[in-house]
Write an enzyme that holds these catalytic residues in place. Structure first.
Site, PDB file in Angstrom:
ATOM      1  N   ASP A 213       0.819  -1.209   0.000  1.00  0.00           N
ATOM      2  CA  ASP A 213       0.000   0.000   0.000  1.00  0.00           C
ATOM      3  C   ASP A 213       0.856   1.264   0.000  1.00  0.00           C
ATOM      4  OD1 ASP A 213      -2.124  -1.707   0.113  1.00  0.00           O
ATOM      5  OD2 ASP A 213      -2.466  -1.465   2.268  1.00  0.00           O
ATOM      6  N   GLY A 214       2.066   1.196   0.539  1.00  0.00           N
ATOM      7  CA  GLY A 214       2.934   2.364   0.576  1.00  0.00           C
ATOM      8  C   GLY A 214       3.310   2.872  -0.803  1.00  0.00           C
ATOM      9  N   ASN A 312      -4.539   9.088   2.665  1.00  0.00           N
ATOM     10  CA  ASN A 312      -5.024   8.316   3.811  1.00  0.00           C
ATOM     11  C   ASN A 312      -5.531   9.200   4.948  1.00  0.00           C
ATOM     12  OD1 ASN A 312      -5.012   5.670   3.084  1.00  0.00           O
ATOM     13  ND2 ASN A 312      -3.201   5.087   4.259  1.00  0.00           N
ATOM     14  N   ASP A 342      -4.390  11.398  23.145  1.00  0.00           N
ATOM     15  CA  ASP A 342      -3.120  11.248  22.425  1.00  0.00           C
ATOM     16  C   ASP A 342      -3.126  11.981  21.095  1.00  0.00           C
ATOM     17  OD1 ASP A 342      -2.011   9.806  24.410  1.00  0.00           O
ATOM     18  OD2 ASP A 342      -2.154   7.852  23.449  1.00  0.00           O
TER      19      ASP A 342
END
Length: 475
Positions: A213-214, A312, A342
């Site tokens: 996917d990268g 994304n 966070d």
């Protein structure tokens, strides 16, 4: 279209024997209208409204897309309709065209600027205005197992398809490729580029990704405007966005060159990082107090330091600090909430199956026009992920009470610090990533959910040998 409150006019029958009766009823109706001023006023109002309603319906019909029909209730019963028209519903992924009239008197105000002409996803097919010539091949680096597939694909594109192949310079300078003398003739014909130095956005016709996917995320980052069609082969670890198998690459690539392939338009986020907004606010206050000339504060507006397209997600987190992240979330200029935890994830439907899914968000099909907001470990029991319309603008700033700065990253890259006075503006981009489907955009997505994420995978419950309900058994 007549006013429902007016008296109905009796329609003449087809039988000749009833013509006189219908004529008599019509004359009686006209007499009734003449004698009753209230009915006269209603009839006149209905006649005046008829022209405007016809114009409104004509405008709606002109704006209706091909294949869209008005959803009106049939005059007959349901059984009669089922017998007379046994047609099945067409295969659409968009919802039905909404009715624009609500009840007898309400309707939507006609506004041409509010109509969006969106093609139905089920009919999105790739076509070529001219035959493709330039192909960009993106290979996952630091993976020696992809060297041979890369050489096979480049040899096929150059020798058999006579394509101009573009690759990144560091890929072409790979030591393994340099030592291969048999591949030397092909290597010399490759066009190379360097990210951040060479602009190839106007010369690439097709992108082919080899890896995970990268590689598709990297392809998206190379094109900050219009993106060429992307064909991704699964040669990585996860492969949620890479539906093609490399074993049949010749057949699949040939089909894409012929056109008429199904595509998924993966929406992206248009992101701006604006600095010095706090200083601008101070200047505006000084201008209001007369300490600065009028208009000086507007000329010294915040500086846009980064503007890019994100496939994304945009992630805002607390970074190395041990304190809670405290950021304010605005929607179209209005403060919605403060995120204490966070951090927060703003993702596309494509990114809903990435970091957002790990943070507890729902998974959204890529063709759903939406933006998802997901908190990361919020210090609240009631903060659930939300989905907002794709057209809104989100803005994230540090809360005035924040004890530390925040950090932001875009698809896992270009990480930078966000200080007091900075803001991040996010909205949906008009440049999606056209991802070529292996089968179709519905099957590919559910196949990826099952194969990559093991969605709803469990051991099947065994059936009972005795189908009777045990609760009804006595002694």
């Amino acid at each position: 279209m007549e006013d429902s409150a007016s008296e109905p006019v009796t329609q003449p029958s087809a039988a000749s024997g009833q013509l006189s009766e219908s004529a008599g009823s019509s004359s009686t109706h006209r007499d009734g209208l003449a004698k009753c001023p209230r009915r006269r006023r209603k009839a006149a109002r209905s006649q005046r409204r008829g022209g405007s309603d016809e114009q409104l319906l004509g405008e709606i019909e002109r704006r209706r897309l091909p294949g869209q029909h008005e959803h009106s209730e049939p005059s007959g019963s349901a059984s009669d309709t089922a017998e007379s028209s046994p047609k099945r519903r067409a295969h659409f992924l968009h919802g039905p065209y909404p009715a624009t009239h609500f009840g007898p008197k309400a309707c939507i105000l006609p506004n041409p600027t509010s109509v969006m002409h969106i093609q139905d996803p089920a009919s999105q097919r790739l076509t070529w205005n001219k035959p493709p010539v330039n192909v960009l091949v993106i290979r996952k680096i630091r993976d020696e197992s992809l060297v041979e597939p890369f050489k096979e694909l480049c040899r096929f594109l150059v020798e058999e398809k006579q394509m101009m192949v573009y690759v990144e310079r560091r890929v072409a300078d790979d030591a393994t490729l340099s030592k291969d003398e048999a591949f030397g003739s092909i290597r010399n014909q490759l066009c190379t580029f360097r990210e951040g130095y060479d602009d190839i956005s106007d010369c690439i016709d097709l992108i082919i990704c080899l890896g995970g996917d990268g590689t598709l995320l990297y392809a998206s980052s190379l094109f900050q405007g219009s993106v060429p069609p992307v064909m991704a082969f699964h040669l990585g670890s996860l492969g949620f966005l890479t539906p093609f198998k490399f074993e049949s690459y010749k057949t699949e690539v040939a089909k894409v060159f012929e056109g008429n392939a199904a595509i998924t338009l993966r929406s992206r986020l248009k992101v701006k990082v604006v600095k010095d907004m706090l200083q601008r606010t101070g200047r505006e206050q000084q201008e209001h107090n007369g300490l600065l000339p009028h208009g000086h504060a507007n000329n010294e507006a915040g500086k846009v330091t980064l503007q890019l397209q994100v496939l994304n997600e945009v992630v805002v987190d607390r970074g190395p600090s041990s304190y809670l992240s405290n950021v304010d979330l605005y929607l179209d200029g209005r403060l919605i909430t403060s995120v204490q935890g966070d951090g927060v994830i703003v993702s596309t439907p494509t990114g809903s199956t990435a970091y957002a899914a790990a943070a507890g968000a729902s998974m959204i099909h890529p063709n759903v026009p939406a933006i998802m907001v997901t908190p990361i470990c919020p210090h609240s029991l009631s903060f659930r992920p939300i989905v907002v319309p794709a057209g809104v603008e989100l803005m994230i700033t540090l809360s005035p009470d924040a004890r530390n700065n925040a950090w932001v990253s875009f698809d896992g890259r270009k990480r930078q610090e966000i200080q007091h006075g900075d803001c991040i503006k996010i909205t949906t981009s008009c440049y999606p990533v056209p991802s070529i489907c292996c089968h179709d955009l519905v099957y590919d997505w559910f196949e990826s959910l099952a194969q990559c994420l093991h969605w709803n995978v469990r051991k099947r419950q065994a059936r009972l040998e005795d189908v009777s309900d045990s609760s009804d058994t006595e002694n």
